[in-house]
Design an enzyme around this catalytic site. Structure first.
Site, PDB file in Angstrom:
ATOM      1  N   SER A   1       0.855  -1.187   0.000  1.00 30.42           N
ATOM      2  CA  SER A   1       0.000   0.000   0.000  1.00 30.42           C
ATOM      3  C   SER A   1       0.889   1.235   0.000  1.00 30.42           C
ATOM      4  CB  SER A   1      -0.929   0.021   1.226  1.00 30.42           C
ATOM      5  OG  SER A   1      -0.170   0.129   2.422  1.00 30.42           O
TER       6      SER A   1
ATOM      7  N   ILE B   1       3.212   4.453  -0.446  1.00 27.94           N
ATOM      8  CA  ILE B   1       4.415   4.763  -1.210  1.00 27.94           C
ATOM      9  C   ILE B   1       5.081   3.492  -1.727  1.00 27.94           C
ATOM     10  CG2 ILE B   1       6.749   5.729  -1.053  1.00 27.94           C
ATOM     11  CD1 ILE B   1       5.627   7.779   0.941  1.00 27.94           C
TER      12      ILE B   1
ATOM     13  N   SER C   1      12.036  10.270   5.902  1.00 22.26           N
ATOM     14  CA  SER C   1      10.885  11.174   5.991  1.00 22.26           C
ATOM     15  C   SER C   1      11.403  12.591   6.178  1.00 22.26           C
ATOM     16  CB  SER C   1       9.996  10.795   7.176  1.00 22.26           C
ATOM     17  OG  SER C   1       9.085  11.837   7.473  1.00 22.26           O
TER      18      SER C   1
ATOM     19  N   TYR D   1       9.982   8.410  16.176  1.00 20.78           N
ATOM     20  CA  TYR D   1       9.907   8.268  14.714  1.00 20.78           C
ATOM     21  C   TYR D   1      10.843   9.264  14.043  1.00 20.78           C
ATOM     22  CZ  TYR D   1       7.861   8.239  10.014  1.00 20.78           C
ATOM     23  OH  TYR D   1       7.662   8.162   8.652  1.00 20.78           O
TER      24      TYR D   1
ATOM     25  N   LYS E   1      14.056   8.233  11.542  1.00 20.19           N
ATOM     26  CA  LYS E   1      14.161   8.688  10.160  1.00 20.19           C
ATOM     27  C   LYS E   1      15.407   9.546   9.948  1.00 20.19           C
ATOM     28  CE  LYS E   1      10.658   6.540   8.511  1.00 20.19           C
ATOM     29  NZ  LYS E   1      10.832   5.483   7.490  1.00 20.19           N
TER      30      LYS E   1
ATOM     31  N   THR F   1      -1.283   8.910   2.341  1.00 17.76           N
ATOM     32  CA  THR F   1      -1.347   7.468   2.553  1.00 17.76           C
ATOM     33  C   THR F   1      -2.047   7.198   3.878  1.00 17.76           C
ATOM     34  OG1 THR F   1       0.739   7.329   3.784  1.00 17.76           O
ATOM     35  CG2 THR F   1       0.879   7.193   1.369  1.00 17.76           C
TER      36      THR F   1
END
Length: 284
Positions: free
Chosen positions: A46, A48, A176, A189, A193, A224
């Site tokens: 799903s 990207i 990201s 997170y 990244k 997304t």
């Protein structure tokens, strides 16, 4: 039938001698620039990852997709196969050693038999199980995020490397824009990244003598399910649209062409780069 492979698929790849084509923006078919190459894309059922897998296959590659759930693998593989693309699927939770080993063993057997090796690895799998404070995050959550987002790309690459070494291939990690502009509520997170930016440049140095290039895709806010906490917030969307130079939220397809380019011969002298696809300059 091989275990954990998407059901209903007759073998993994079409014969490698086939001519792969895609429809260009001019409406003219052309030979796929990635024809006869093999790509492994994690986190690709799903968003990207799915868009990247589709684009690599449209450009001629034989693509292995994966994610944690069998039903998602089955659905995504069947959809791409209906489009006439050479795609196979396997269940793989990249944070689990046994799943990585099964992925490598299965892909190795099929890729070596049909195509002689593996050319590309694209690491899209990522998690963010907590929206909240960095210092309030438990050790268990720290471990989960770092294991999946940072450790697993390096460990999977180390396992696939023997089958990529003679192929002059390419690796793309997916970070990201939170690495450049962290949001407080994304906590650990952000850290994971940011680590991927350094991992990209470190691996690029290590693999350059083997003629394997390593680059990093740095998406901004892309529409997304994974990022719905951001693009589903109307007040935040209003702020983003005013801030973004492109005046819109990104689509998964905005990322896919960049990865195909990074895998292609056109990018043969590009390595160690972190490339933002964010609707604004990452140097703002």
């Amino acid at each position: 039938m091989l275990p954990a492979v998407a059901r209903g698929h007759r073998g993994w790849f079409h014969p490698c001698a086939r001519l792969s084509v895609r429809m260009s923006s001019t409406g003219i078919d052309r030979k796929g620039i990635l024809a006869e190459r093999v790509a492994v894309v994690t986190g690709s059922t799903s968003g990207i990852g799915f868009a990247i897998a589709r684009r690599l296959a449209q450009d001629g590659a034989h693509v292995v997709i994966s994610s944690r759930k069998q039903q998602n693998v089955d659905r995504a593989a069947a959809q791409l196969q209906r489009e006439g693309l050479s795609v196979a699927g396997i269940v793989c939770h990249v944070g689990k050693a046994e799943d990585r080993e099964r992925l490598v063993a299965t892909v190795r057997g099929q890729a070596l038999e049909h195509c002689g090796g593996i050319d590309f690895l694209v690491c899209c799998a990522g998690v963010n199980p907590l929206v909240g404070s960095t210092l309030g995050t438990s050790e268990q959550i720290w471990d989960k995020i770092l294991n999946v987002n940072v450790k697993s790309p390096a460990l999977l690459l180390s396992q696939l490397l023997p089958y990529m070494e003679k192929r002059k291939g390419a690796v793309t990690l997916v970070s990201s824009v939170a690495a450049y502009f962290p949001r407080m509520e994304l906590g650990v997170y952000n850290v994971s990244k940011t680590a991927l930016l350094a991992l990209t440049r470190t691996l690029a140095l290590e693999l350059a003598p083997k003629d394997i290039r390593v680059n990093c895709l740095v998406p901004g806010v892309i529409k997304t399910d994974f990022s719905k906490v951001l693009h589903g917030n109307e007040s935040l969307l209003k702020y983003l649209r005013e801030y973004l130079q492109m005046q819109r939220i990104g689509e998964p397809e905005d990322c896919a062409g960049v990865v195909s380019f990074l895998c292609s011969p056109d990018a043969s002298y590009i390595t160690g780069e972190n490339i933002a696809v964010a609707g604004f300059s990452s140097r703002l």
